[in-house]
Scaffold this active site. Structure first.
Site, PDB file in Angstrom:
ATOM      1  N   ASP A  76       0.846  -1.188   0.000  1.00 12.09           N
ATOM      2  CA  ASP A  76       0.000   0.000   0.000  1.00 12.09           C
ATOM      3  C   ASP A  76       0.883   1.240   0.000  1.00 12.09           C
ATOM      4  OD1 ASP A  76      -2.919   0.794   0.136  1.00 12.09           O
ATOM      5  OD2 ASP A  76      -2.040   2.107   1.637  1.00 12.09           O
TER       6      ASP A  76
HETATM    7  N1  LIG Z   1       3.332   4.507 -12.505  1.00  7.55           N
HETATM    8  C1  LIG Z   1       3.357   5.193 -11.322  1.00  7.55           C
HETATM    9  N2  LIG Z   1       2.537   4.775 -10.319  1.00  7.55           N
HETATM   10  C2  LIG Z   1       2.598   5.476  -9.156  1.00  7.55           C
HETATM   11  C3  LIG Z   1       3.437   6.583  -8.958  1.00  7.55           C
HETATM   12  N3  LIG Z   1       3.220   7.051  -7.671  1.00  7.55           N
HETATM   13  C4  LIG Z   1       2.284   6.249  -7.110  1.00  7.55           C
HETATM   14  N4  LIG Z   1       1.917   5.288  -8.000  1.00  7.55           N
HETATM   15  C5  LIG Z   1       0.920   4.203  -7.843  1.00  7.55           C
HETATM   16  C6  LIG Z   1       1.465   2.972  -7.179  1.00  7.55           C
HETATM   17  C7  LIG Z   1       0.199   2.298  -6.717  1.00  7.55           C
HETATM   18  O1  LIG Z   1      -0.333   1.482  -7.743  1.00  7.55           O
HETATM   19  C8  LIG Z   1      -0.746   3.471  -6.437  1.00  7.55           C
HETATM   20  C9  LIG Z   1      -0.939   3.677  -4.943  1.00  7.55           C
HETATM   21  O2  LIG Z   1      -2.188   3.181  -4.562  1.00  7.55           O
HETATM   22  P1  LIG Z   1      -2.377   1.819  -3.717  1.00  7.55           P
HETATM   23  O3  LIG Z   1      -1.199   1.563  -2.853  1.00  7.55           O
HETATM   24  O4  LIG Z   1      -3.710   1.871  -3.088  1.00  7.55           O
HETATM   25  O5  LIG Z   1      -2.333   0.682  -4.818  1.00  7.55           O
HETATM   26  P2  LIG Z   1      -3.419   0.322  -5.933  1.00  7.55           P
HETATM   27  O6  LIG Z   1      -4.787   0.755  -5.550  1.00  7.55           O
HETATM   28  O7  LIG Z   1      -2.873   0.798  -7.237  1.00  7.55           O
HETATM   29  O8  LIG Z   1      -3.338  -1.273  -5.980  1.00  7.55           O
HETATM   30  P3  LIG Z   1      -3.625  -2.321  -4.775  1.00  7.55           P
HETATM   31  O9  LIG Z   1      -4.316  -1.552  -3.672  1.00  7.55           O
HETATM   32  O10 LIG Z   1      -2.286  -2.850  -4.375  1.00  7.55           O
HETATM   33  O11 LIG Z   1      -4.483  -3.368  -5.438  1.00  7.55           O
HETATM   34  O12 LIG Z   1      -0.110   4.642  -6.969  1.00  7.55           O
HETATM   35  C10 LIG Z   1       4.291   7.003 -10.045  1.00  7.55           C
HETATM   36  O13 LIG Z   1       5.054   7.979  -9.971  1.00  7.55           O
HETATM   37  N5  LIG Z   1       4.225   6.268 -11.193  1.00  7.55           N
END
Ligand SMILES: Nc1nc2c(ncn2[C@H]2C[C@H](O)[C@@H](COP(=O)(O)OP(=O)(O)OP(=O)(O)O)O2)c(=O)[nH]1
Length: 199
Positions: A76
């Site tokens: 996270d």
């Molecule tokens: N490509 C990219 N992604 C970034 C950057 N900064 C943050 N992120 C993404 C990484 C994570 O996928 C997201 C943070 O949100 P979360 O930790 O809640 O993950 P997410 O909802 O994407 O997936 P998950 O909860 O693990 O199923 O932001 C960046 O500079 N580039």
């Protein structure tokens, strides 16, 4: 046959980082109401760092309990700017507002990962990255969002540092991979230590 590795995440960038490192893994998306858990922990005064760790543990647990023999990685990331926590923008307008709120200031990305095996957490890592955003004009923010939507909708900071988002910052202190949402080197260290990856 080395031990199964599961990425308990729907994040495309996290999967990409493991793929590029030639890590053999499967994706199993966690069924977790993140917003509900995030809201309740924040209401209890939980710190952004501990919030990211708690959510990473919850995601790894939710998937890991069904795959006890695997090494299940939950992650996270929480963005904190002067005590305000930001989430992934749902609309270009939200992205513009969010970047405007970060413009000219410093913010932290708290990235956490927890590995679950045999019904319990066996490894965890938290990393903080401090980012200083330039003071950006409204017109540039607007054109940045227009050019980079919807790709930036998957980032809690509404930017992609590996793309045009690098232009937004005058300084970054911390691990590059942690910005992308994964303490990659530390995870690889542990997988190698466990014999799940060869070197
Ligand atoms: N490509 C990219 N992604 C970034 C950057 N900064 C943050 N992120 C993404 C990484 C994570 O996928 C997201 C943070 O949100 P979360 O930790 O809640 O993950 P997410 O909802 O994407 O997936 P998950 O909860 O693990 O199923 O932001 C960046 O500079 N580039």
């Amino acid at each position: 046959m080395s031990q199964k590795i599961i990425l308990a995440s729907g994040s495309a960038i996290r999967a990409e980082l493991l793929t590029r490192a030639d890590v053999p893994y499967e994706v199993v998306k966690p069924r977790v109401d993140e917003e509900m858990v995030r809201a309740s922990l924040l209401a209890e005064g939980e710190s952004p760092r501990n919030l990211a760790d708690a959510l990473a543990q919850l995601k790894s647990e939710r998937v890991g309990m069904k795959h006890p023999d695997a090494l299940t990685i939950g992650c996270d990331q929480v963005l904190d700017c002067e005590g305000k926590v930001f989430s992934k923008p749902e609309t270009p307008e939200q992205a513009r507002d969010q970047i405007s709120a970060l413009s000219g200031k410093g913010h932290s990305l708290h990235t956490a990962a927890v590995i679950h095996e045999g019904g319990r957490p066996v490894w965890r890592k938290s990393a903080e990255v401090k980012l200083t955003m330039r003071t950006l004009s409204d017109s540039y923010i607007g054109s940045y969002v227009t050019r980079n939507w919807p790709a930036i909708s998957w980032s809690c900071g509404a930017y992609q540092v590996e793309a045009e988002g690098s232009r937004l910052f005058s300084r970054i202190d911390g691990d590059y991979f942690a910005i992308l949402g994964l303490p990659l080197l530390e995870i690889l260290d542990y997988l190698i230590l466990r014999g799940a990856l060869e070197t």
